[in-house]
Design an enzyme around this catalytic site. Structure first.
Site, PDB file in Angstrom:
ATOM      1  N   LYS A  66      24.566  -0.241  47.949  1.00 35.15           N
ATOM      2  CA  LYS A  66      25.098   0.788  48.602  1.00 35.15           C
ATOM      3  C   LYS A  66      23.969   1.153  49.634  1.00 35.15           C
ATOM      4  O   LYS A  66      22.747   0.865  49.546  1.00 35.15           O
ATOM      5  CB  LYS A  66      25.087   1.974  47.615  1.00 35.15           C
ATOM      6  N   SER A 141      30.595   9.078  45.613  1.00 31.69           N
ATOM      7  CA  SER A 141      30.273   8.630  47.198  1.00 31.69           C
ATOM      8  C   SER A 141      30.023   6.912  47.378  1.00 31.69           C
ATOM      9  O   SER A 141      30.118   6.495  48.328  1.00 31.69           O
ATOM     10  CB  SER A 141      29.067   9.266  47.818  1.00 31.69           C
ATOM     11  N   SER A 165      28.979   9.735  41.261  1.00 31.58           N
ATOM     12  CA  SER A 165      29.137   9.011  42.488  1.00 31.58           C
ATOM     13  C   SER A 165      29.047   7.473  42.192  1.00 31.58           C
ATOM     14  O   SER A 165      29.764   6.696  43.029  1.00 31.58           O
ATOM     15  CB  SER A 165      28.119   9.259  43.496  1.00 31.58           C
TER      16      SER A 165
END
Length: 473
Positions: A66, A141, A165
C-alpha cells in the site's frame, strides 16, 4: 513449485507483471510499478537457490505494498496531491523485514487519500475497481492492495488498518485480510493517520499464506515505541494445529439493525459449519459495541488533525505557488493539497480537540473506548474468539455513497471495535450475495493470539470451498 525448482522466481515475477499489464486497465490497483527492480530481485533469488543457499518460504514471491508504507527510493504518495512526488529516504521496518526474506516487490497500490475512506474513491489519482464487478468499489482504504491479490496480480500484499481498512476490502474482494494486535507489527515507516489505531495488515488468498507472511513481519522494533516485545510464533506451523474444543461468541449487537439480512444469515450458517470442526458457538451480548462508530469518529479524526499538521508546504511535499504571507502559504497549500475527505476529518478532529469541546467529545470518547475494550475482555474470559460479520453490506456501486459520508462511516460498524481495543482480527470469505459479491466473516482474538484466530479460519477453509473461488477478470 519454487522449492522443487519446477519454476523460477523470474518466471513467476514475469507472469505477475504480465498479469498486471492485462488487468490493470480495468482495475487501477497500482499507483507505481517497479517491474525492472522486481525482475532483478527475482534473478538474484534464483541465483541464491541455484547455489543451494537457505531461503525463506516467501523468497522470490511477487507482492505489493500500500502506498502509505515508506519504500526507500520509490514514491510514497498516500494517494494525495500533497505527497505526489515524495520519495522516502528510508524503508518502513516491515519493508526491510520482507527484503531480508527476499520478497519481490512489483509495485505500490492505490488507497483512499491518507487511508481515510472505505471505498478507494478518495484517491487523488484514480478509482480502483472491484474485480468481481468493475462497477463496484473494492472497499478501502487498502482497496488497491486487496484488488492486486484478488485479481491474481500478486500473491500477497501489505495494507494498513485503522478502523477496518484491511478487513473491509478483504471482505469486498473475497480474500483473507488480517489486522494483527496493536504493537505486534512495527508501525515505523507507516505514514500516520491515527497513531493509537493504525496497524500494518496482510492480504492473501488463504489463511496459510497469511500465517507465513505474518511470521516475517511480526516482532519488536526499536524504532517504534508502541511495538511490543512479545514472543513471535511460527504461524505457518500454528495454523495447521487442531481447533477442536474451542468456543466462540457471536455478539447479537452486530447481527441486528444495520446488518444486511443475507450477511446475517451467512454468518449464522458459517458458525454452524464450524461445529463440524469441533468448535462450539453461542450468541452473546457486548452492549457498548453500539457506540463504536461515533466514538471512533471522534478519536480517529482528532489524531489525524494532529498528525496531518506536518503537511504545511515547508519541509516536503506540495507547496502552493500563490502566496505572499506565511499564513497564506499554510492555507493555500493545505486547501489545494488535501482532498475533501481528508479536509472533513481534519476539521472534525480540530473541532473536538478545541477548547470548550475537548472534555465533552474527545475525553468522553476515550472513556467509551475503555468500555468497549472491557466488553471484549469480559467475553474473552469465556470464549477463545468472537465472530461477527466483517461489514454490514457487500460491495456497493462506485459513486453510490461518495456524497453520503455518514452512510460510508457506518460501513465500519463491525471492524472499528477491534482497533479501539487493539485486538487481532481476520476476515475470511464465507459466502456470496444474490449479485455474486463476496461476504466476509470476521474472527477476533485476544491480544497477541493471532495463531488461534488463524487456526479457526483455517478450520473453516478446510470444510468449505470459498477460498478457492476467484474473480473472473
Amino acid at each position: 513449485m519454487l522449492k522443487d525448482k519446477e519454476i523460477s522466481s523470474y518466471e513467476i515475477t514475469k507472469a505477475s507483471i504480465d498479469r498486471i499489464g492485462k488487468t490493470e486497465p480495468k482495475l487501477d490497483a497500482f499507483l507505481t510499478l517497479t517491474a525492472e527492480s522486481a525482475l532483478e530481485k527475482a534473478k538474484m533469488v534464483d541465483e541464491k537457490r541455484a547455489k543451494g543457499e537457505a531461503l525463506s518460504d516467501i523468497a522470490g514471491v511477487p507482492m505489493s505494498i500500500k502506498d502509505n508504507i515508506c519504500t526507500k527510493g520509490i514514491n510514497t504518495t498516500c494517494a494525495s496531491k500533497i505527497l505526489k512526488d515524495f520519495v522516502p529516504p528510508y524503508n518502513a521496518t516491515v519493508v526491510d523485514m520482507l527484503n531480508a526474506a527476499d520478497a519481490v516487490l512489483v509495485g505500490k497500490t492505490n488507497l483512499d487519500e491518507f487511508a481515510m475512506g472505505g471505498s478507494t474513491e478518495n484517491s487523488a489519482f484514480k478509482i480502483t475497481k472491484n474485480p468481481w464487478d468493475t462497477t463496484r468499489v473494492p472497499g478501502g482504504s487498502s482497496g488497491g492492495s486487496a484488488v492486486s491479490v484478488a485479481s491474481g496480480q500478486v500473491f500477497y500484499s501489505l495494507g494498513s488498518d485503522t478502523g477496518g481498512s484491511v478487513r473491509q476490502p478483504a471482505s469486498f474482494n473475497g480474500i483473507v485480510g488480517l489486522k494483527p494486535t496493536y504493537g505486534r507489527v512495527s508501525r515505523y515507516g507507516l505514514v500516520a493517520f491515527a497513531s493509537s489505531l493504525d496497524q500494518v495488515g496482510i492480504f492473501t488468498r488463504d489463511t496459510e499464506d497469511c500465517a507465513m507472511v505474518l511470521s516475517h513481519i511480526a516482532g519488536k522494533d526499536k524504532m517504534d515505541g508502541t511495538s511490543v516485545d512479545a514472543p513471535v510464533a511460527d504461524y505457518a506451523i500454528e495454523v495447521q494445529k487442531d481447533s477442536k474444543g474451542m468456543k466462540v461468541g457471536v455478539p447479537k449487537e452486530l447481527l441486528g439493525e444495520g446488518i444486511d439480512p443475507v450477511i446475517r444469515q451467512s454468518i449464522i450458517d458459517s458458525v454452524q459449519k464450524l461445529e463440524q470442526a469441533g468448535i462450539q458457538w453461542e450468541e452473546i451480548s457486548m452492549p457498548h459495541l453500539t457506540h463504536n462508530v461515533e466514538t471512533y469518529y471522534i478519536i480517529a479524526p482528532s489524531e489525524a488533525s494532529s498528525n496531518l499538521a506536518r503537511y504545511d508546504g515547508i519541509k516536503y511535499g506540495y507547496r502552493t505557488g500563490d502566496f505572499e504571507t506565511l499564513e497564506q502559504l499554510y492555507k493555500r497549500t493545505r486547501s489545494e493539497g488535501f482532498g475533501p475527505e481528508v479536509k472533513r476529518r481534519i476539521m472534525m478532529g480540530t473541532y473536538t480537540l478545541s477548547a470548550g469541546y475537548y472534555d465533552a467529545y474527545y475525553k468522553k470518547a476515550l472513556q467509551v473506548r475503555t468500555l468497549i475494550k472491557n466488553d471484549f475482555m469480559d467475553a474473552f474470559s469465556k470464549y477463545d474468539a468472537i465472530i461477527t460479520p466483517t461489514v454490514p453490506n457487500t460491495a456497493f456501486k462506485i459513486g453510490e455513497k461518495i456524497n453520503d459520508p455518514l452512510s460510508m462511516y457506518l460501513e465500519d460498524l463491525c471492524t472499528i471495535p477491534v482497533n479501539m481495543a487493539g485486538l487481532p482480527a481476520v476476515s475470511i470469505p464465507c459466502g456470496f450475495d444474490s449479485n455474486g459479491m463476496p461476504i466476509g466473516m470476521q474472527i477476533i482474538g485476544k491480544h497477541f493470539d493471532e495463531a488461534k484466530i488463524l487456526r479457526i479460519a483455517r478450520a473453516f477453509e478446510n470444510i468449505t470451498d470459498y477460498k478457492d473461488k476467484r474473480a473472473e477478470i
